[in-house]
Design a protein around this motif. Sequence first.
Motif, PDB file in Angstrom:
ATOM      1  N   HIS A 171       0.889  -1.169   0.000  1.00 20.34           N
ATOM      2  CA  HIS A 171       0.000   0.000   0.000  1.00 20.34           C
ATOM      3  C   HIS A 171       0.927   1.221   0.000  1.00 20.34           C
ATOM      4  N   ARG A 207      -0.956  -4.673   4.736  1.00 17.78           N
ATOM      5  CA  ARG A 207      -0.102  -4.169   3.650  1.00 17.78           C
ATOM      6  C   ARG A 207       0.533  -2.827   4.004  1.00 17.78           C
ATOM      7  N   ARG A 269      -5.295  -3.042  12.315  1.00 16.76           N
ATOM      8  CA  ARG A 269      -6.486  -3.871  12.473  1.00 16.76           C
ATOM      9  C   ARG A 269      -6.171  -5.308  12.046  1.00 16.76           C
ATOM     10  N   LEU A 309      -6.155   3.352   9.882  1.00 17.75           N
ATOM     11  CA  LEU A 309      -7.625   3.302   9.883  1.00 17.75           C
ATOM     12  C   LEU A 309      -8.113   2.488   8.668  1.00 17.75           C
TER      13      LEU A 309
HETATM   14  C1  NCD Z   1      -5.726   0.136   5.147  1.00 15.59           C
HETATM   15  C2  NCD Z   1      -5.782  -0.806   3.963  1.00 15.59           C
HETATM   16  O1  NCD Z   1      -6.720  -0.764   3.178  1.00 15.59           O
HETATM   17  O2  NCD Z   1      -4.847  -1.569   3.854  1.00 15.59           O
HETATM   18  N1  NCD Z   1      -6.665   1.171   5.063  1.00 15.59           N
HETATM   19  C3  NCD Z   1      -6.295   2.338   4.471  1.00 15.59           C
HETATM   20  O3  NCD Z   1      -6.072   2.406   3.290  1.00 15.59           O
HETATM   21  N2  NCD Z   1      -6.111   3.395   5.288  1.00 15.59           N
HETATM   22  C4  NCD Z   1      -5.724  -0.533   6.450  1.00 15.59           C
HETATM   23  C5  NCD Z   1      -6.792  -1.519   6.770  1.00 15.59           C
HETATM   24  O4  NCD Z   1      -7.704  -1.778   5.990  1.00 15.59           O
HETATM   25  O5  NCD Z   1      -6.722  -2.072   7.864  1.00 15.59           O
END
Ligand code: NCD
Length: 359
Positions: A171, A207, A269, A309
Amino acid sequence: MDLSLPEFLALSDREKAARVGDRAVLYAQQFDRAQLDALCRLADAARDLHRHPEGRELMGSLLKYRMALNFFVQPSSRTFMSFNTAQAYLGMSRMSVRDVKISSMSKGELLVDSVRTFISYVDLVVMRHGDENAAAAAFWTATRAHRRITLDDGEERPVPIVSGGSGTKQHPTQALLDIYTLQRSLEPVGGLDGKTLLLVGDLARGRTVRSLSYLMRNYTGIELVFAAPERYQMLPDILAFLDAHGIEWRKAHSISEAVAEADAVYMTRIQDEYDDLRGPGHEAAGHDFVFTREHLGRMKPTACLMHPLPKRDEIEPEIDYVDDPRVVYWRQERNGMWMRVAILARLFRVGDRILRAAV
Ligand code: NCD
């Protein structure tokens, strides 16, 4: 691109990152320190510029008549909205595809064909996909298709692809906004070099923490502490990368064990949407991995508490509204939008115009 799609996908991420260069954003490994510092400066400049009507006007003219597609087939709130907002601030027109059920992919169209169709119409594709190779396949398609975009200096390029999350693996734009947040938060204590980061939660499938770990090679004297139950611990590929780059790391069995020494605590999370792919059923990490007010009390006065988040119960809810400058995850969210302005401005080479106007 001289390689077939299977040949390209078979390269190591490092080799793929080298071939991508600055034409797309797919891997955290694409970024060096100079680029990270420049992106943070650009995000600050965009933020400043946007405070004034003339600045907003100028920013809104930079990518006018360019069309963006936000192709998000995994759930997203922040990444989707912050990219949309960043594109709007830069004057881009926007479309989105969020549900494959109402696109031709539901008729069995191959992803590379869908992408080839998208880039007939749009000048940028931001995509989130559950398949970790999807963004790389889209990039390959963009390099092979006839359609090119022309930058303001006349250079022709493939339609840029930006990953907004690639399966459990990467990510990159989140990692960039995390760096921006760390840099802003740790500025009073000399920035990120020499600091200890405590990463907590689902490190195996998160990620964001993986991409952030890759970026640590750009800083000196970093120590990473990975606090997770063994089943969610950081995977060997990242640990090997850290070893290869001489980055210190260790594992911890609770937040308590390392919270007092951390300059930043990064909560995550449990990614149980991937439970059917790997790992156990829905199980929380356990109380040792929930950030409490007691932990906040033990955190350094200069440290910061981050979270990409969305969160669930891994941070005590009262912490959301405490009046404590160390709790930065809501500001981190807003930082993400400015960092995405910077990322897009850099991709289209209009960053200098933001920097010049902001001084
Ligand atoms: C994250 C993801 O999608 O990886 N969210 C985001 O882009 N801020 C984290 C997650 O989903 O836990």
